[in-house]
Write a protein that holds these residues in place. Structure first.
Motif, short mmCIF file in Angstrom:
data_model
loop_
_atom_site.label_atom_id
_atom_site.label_comp_id
_atom_site.label_asym_id
_atom_site.label_seq_id
_atom_site.Cartn_x
_atom_site.Cartn_y
_atom_site.Cartn_z
N LEU A 359 59.95 12.37 30.12
CA LEU A 359 59.14 11.91 31.25
C LEU A 359 57.76 12.55 31.25
N SER A 363 54.33 10.56 31.23
CA SER A 363 53.36 10.76 32.32
C SER A 363 51.97 11.09 31.79
N MET A 528 61.99 3.71 36.69
CA MET A 528 60.82 4.44 37.18
C MET A 528 60.18 3.71 38.35
N LEU A 532 60.53 6.03 41.51
CA LEU A 532 59.33 6.86 41.59
C LEU A 532 58.11 6.12 42.14
N ILE A 533 57.78 5.02 41.52
CA ILE A 533 56.46 4.42 41.76
C ILE A 533 56.48 3.47 42.95
N PHE A 641 52.23 9.22 39.12
CA PHE A 641 53.23 9.64 38.12
C PHE A 641 52.58 10.67 37.21
N SER A 642 52.38 11.84 37.73
CA SER A 642 51.72 12.91 36.98
C SER A 642 52.75 13.92 36.50
N THR A 645 54.48 15.58 39.25
CA THR A 645 55.57 14.78 39.80
C THR A 645 56.88 15.11 39.09
N ILE A 646 56.82 15.25 37.77
CA ILE A 646 58.03 15.54 36.99
C ILE A 646 58.52 16.95 37.29
#
Length: 739
Positions: A359, A363, A528, A532-533, A641-642, A645-646
């Protein structure tokens, strides 16, 4: 079921083509390209020149031959590669067959009696009877015993070459009671039809007993092949030439009389004395003949059936080789797609640590592409190159996000300037817009303007003034009316702005889908987006709607609040424009103003509202573009989604997003195997393509040509230029496929 074509003959015809066709068949199982278009060999010439005998000698399929036998229609022997042996016999009705019942009768023709090369004469007779071409009644048929119907014998098997052999009726120069003008036209039309096909090798058969100048077949061939690139000459019956013609035909075979690029060949036909000889005995007798007398002076590759089959094998291989460019291109395209699919799958990720690393890598690429898209700096391969801006796919323009948003902002500003006002105050019949021209604007769809003239607006204002009397002095301009009229006029703002904000939000969402589609497989992309998004995008949408309400809130309730000199300048312009219309006598006589606004007072209210509207709408449009879209949607996009973020995700979240589906290991293994196979196939086909023996080089290749148009400014061989262009084409393909 065995093939009715002799296997020894097949091996001679296939030659080196067999290995190449096997590789092509193997590659087709991976979905690479279309099959190689089969070559067809058509035998043409005058009647009794030995055409059918030539085909029989080449294929060892017994075409009807004899002194009193005449070919009445086209017969196609279609050889095709197939995993299993099978034979199909059919009749294709010609264009001259108008009767529906006759066409149905011909379509219904079939037989199971064709199992060997010896069965063709009986099959031809059965077909003639079905077509109504009995020899006894030949002179009674409308076409003098000839037809444009086609007998097709399709023979399929795993070891066959891709080839079609066509036996045509012979041309005849003059008519008789048995062969009339209609038949002559049919025969020539059939000959021309087959010659037209660029995949046809034209075997022009010339009898050594006849004068070449009395045979028009070469003239017909030249109409469709002016440079004689597809014409192979065959001289027959050399053992029974006319007196004194031997020297002439020797020169003809040496390509000194009529120069054909495929050259000339000479064969011995079966004579009545040798009709019952076996094929092997016939071939031995032919070799003996060409080893004696003046025929022994000819090159061995120009005489006899064995050398002819080898020559045809070379032609077949060259034809297949000419198809390799398209196959190699398709293979490269498939290879790049597989490599990209393998990249999207990523390495195996079983542990949470592997999944998190996966990920983080995605990203990093995601942030780079998003940053370039927001700044209009389109350098990543995701965006495509300059030469691919023609919009060949629907999704390509939406990759360039800044360009899309800028275009939508322009549409929004234009729509606000026209339909932002609830009613257009009609001062004159002239307007600054055309509804037809504005139809391309997405915010102008299905909109019809509402007009109001100044006189009606005066009356409306006076009516409103009577309904809301205040404590102001008589004759004073009612500021409350200015604010009320403004709020009524700007009612469309919210609808247009909301549509614009949602359009930009949708463009952003689609852009993010495209980025993920480019970076990961569909399973990870959907995961994702879901986990996430999409939640972040929905939150952004809520923030955008809140910001829009905030930008509109004052205009819905507050009094006009003009700032700066723009409002004053507008008012000065309005007064200046209307100055000639003021009735000075009426102004001088109005010592006591009326209780409600007169025309002058109404005009002042309208002017103040319009001036405030014109200055405020510009601010509102800019606020929507900057404070709403830029600040609440685009600026936070890089962080959606940086890597942070992970880092902030717990192990359960990481597994939900990045865990592999069970089928991925098998898919990865399949892609690896296909990629290896495609690379091996590409190397093999490229070797065949460059093999000078299998790919005879046309005379033009190797000559020095200027390639200044390529921007090189040097002299290189045309071969190198073609390689340069192919490499460039593959680089372009790689950029396109990786998107």
């Amino acid at each position: 079921m065995s093939s009715p074509v002799d296997e020894n003959v097949l091996n001679q015809l296939k030659g080196d083509q067999s290995e190449l066709l096997n590789k092509i068949d193997e590659l087709r199982t991976f979905g690479v390209g279309d099959p190689v278009e089969p070559l067809q060999i058509v035998v043409c010439g005058n009647q009794s020149s030995g055409k059918s005998s030539v085909l029989e000698t080449i294929s060892r399929v017994r075409f009807p031959v004899g002194t009193n036998i005449c070919t009445r229609f086209a017969t196609e022997i279609i050889l095709r590669r197939h995993p299993s042996d099978r034979i199909k016999v059919s009749i294709e009705p010609g264009n001259s067959r108008d009767d529906v019942q006759e066409r149905e009768k011909l379509h219904a023709f079939t037989t199971e009696s064709f199992s060997s090369g010896e069965d063709l004469p009986a099959l031809v007779e059965a077909a003639k009877e079905c077509m109504g071409l009995c020899d006894a009644a030949a002179d009674l048929t409308p076409n003098s015993g000839f037809t444009d119907d086609v007998l097709r014998v399709e023979i399929s098997g795993p070891d066959l070459p891709e080839l079609t052999l066509v036996d045509l009726p012979g041309l005849y120069p003059s008519t008789s009671s048995e062969q009339g003008e209609p038949g002559m036209r049919i025969v020539q039309s059939l000959t021309e039809h087959y010659m037209t096909n660029p995949r046809t090798i034209i075997l022009v058969v010339i009898s050594a007993r006849d004068d070449i100048h009395s045979q028009k077949v070469l003239n017909i061939a030249q109409q469709f092949d002016p440079k004689y690139e597809r014409v192979l000459g065959i001289v027959t019956k050399p053992d029974i030439p006319t007196a004194g013609s031997e020297d002439y035909h020797l020169r003809l075979i040496r390509n000194e009389v009529v120069k054909l690029q495929l050259g000339w060949h000479v064969l011995c036909n079966r004579s009545p004395e040798t009709i019952d000889l076996s094929d092997t005995a016939r071939d031995v007798k032919e070799k003996e003949f060409f080893n004696t007398g003046r025929w022994a002076s000819l090159a061995r590759e120009q005489v006899g059936i064995e050398s002819l089959r080898n020559h045809l094998s070379t032609i077949l291989l060259a034809h297949t080789g000419r198809s390799l460019s398209g196959l190699i291109f398709n293979m490269q395209e498939k290879l790049l797609r597989n490599e990209q699919a393998l990249i999207k799958l990523g390495t195996s990720r079983i542990s949470v640590q592997q999944q998190r690393r996966f990920l983080i890598d995605i990203s990093s690429k995601f942030s780079r592409i998003t940053n370039q898209a927001l700044n209009g700096f389109y350098v990543d391969e995701f965006f495509g190159g300059y030469e691919e801006d023609a919009g060949n796919t629907e999704e390509r323009p939406f990759r360039r996000l800044r360009a899309i948003i800028r275009e939508l902002n322009e549409y929004f500003a234009r729509a606000m300037s026209i339909r932002g006002q609830r009613r257009i105050i009609q001062v004159s019949p002239l307007h600054e817009f055309d509804l037809v021209l504005e139809a391309s604007n997405p915010y102008m769809l299905n909109w019809t303007p509402t007009y109001i003239n100044v006189e009606s607006l005066h009356e409306e204002i006076r009516q409103k003034a009577r309904e809301i009397p205040g404590i102001e002095l008589p004759g004073s301009v009612k500021q409350l009316l200015v604010g009320s009229l403004f709020r009524d006029q700007c009612k469309p703002w919210k609808g247009i702005a909301k549509a614009h904000i949602l359009n930009v939000w949708s463009a952003v969402e689609y852009f993010l889908q495209l980025v993920l589609k480019y970076l990961v497989d569909d399973h990870v992309r959907a995961s994702m987006m879901r986990h996430l998004i999409s939640p972040k995008l929905e939150k952004m949408k809520e923030t955008l709607m809140e910001k829009l309400d905030e930008l509109l809130s004052y205009y819905k309730r507050g009094p006009p609040l003009p700032l700066g000199n723009a409002y004053l300048h507008k008012m000065r312009d309005f007064v200046s424009d209307r100055q000639p219309r003021i009735d000075l006598a009426r102004v001088a006589g109005a010592v006591i103003p009326p209780q409600t606004p007169d025309e002058s007072g109404s005009l002042q209210i309208i002017d103040q509202m319009q001036a405030y509207y014109d200055t405020t709408i510009l601010t509102f449009v800019q606020n929507v573009a900057i404070l709403a879209i830029e600040n609440c949607l685009l600026s936070p996009l890089e962080d959606v989604f940086s890597s942070q973020t992970i880092v902030d995700m717990d192990d359960d979240q990481v597994q939900k997003v990045a865990a592999e589906p069970p089928e991925n290991p098998k898919k990865r293994k399949r892609l690896d195997d296909e990629i290896e196979m495609l690379r091996d196939g590409k190397r093999m086909l490229a070797a065949y393509k460059q093999d000078k023996k299998s790919m005879p080089k046309p005379p033009i290749l190797g000559k020095l040509v200027s390639v200044r148009s390529l921007g090189l400014g040097i002299e290189i061989s045309l071969t190198d230029a073609i390689i340069f262009l192919q490499d460039s084409q593959l680089r372009k393909l790689q950029r396109r496929t990786l998107r």
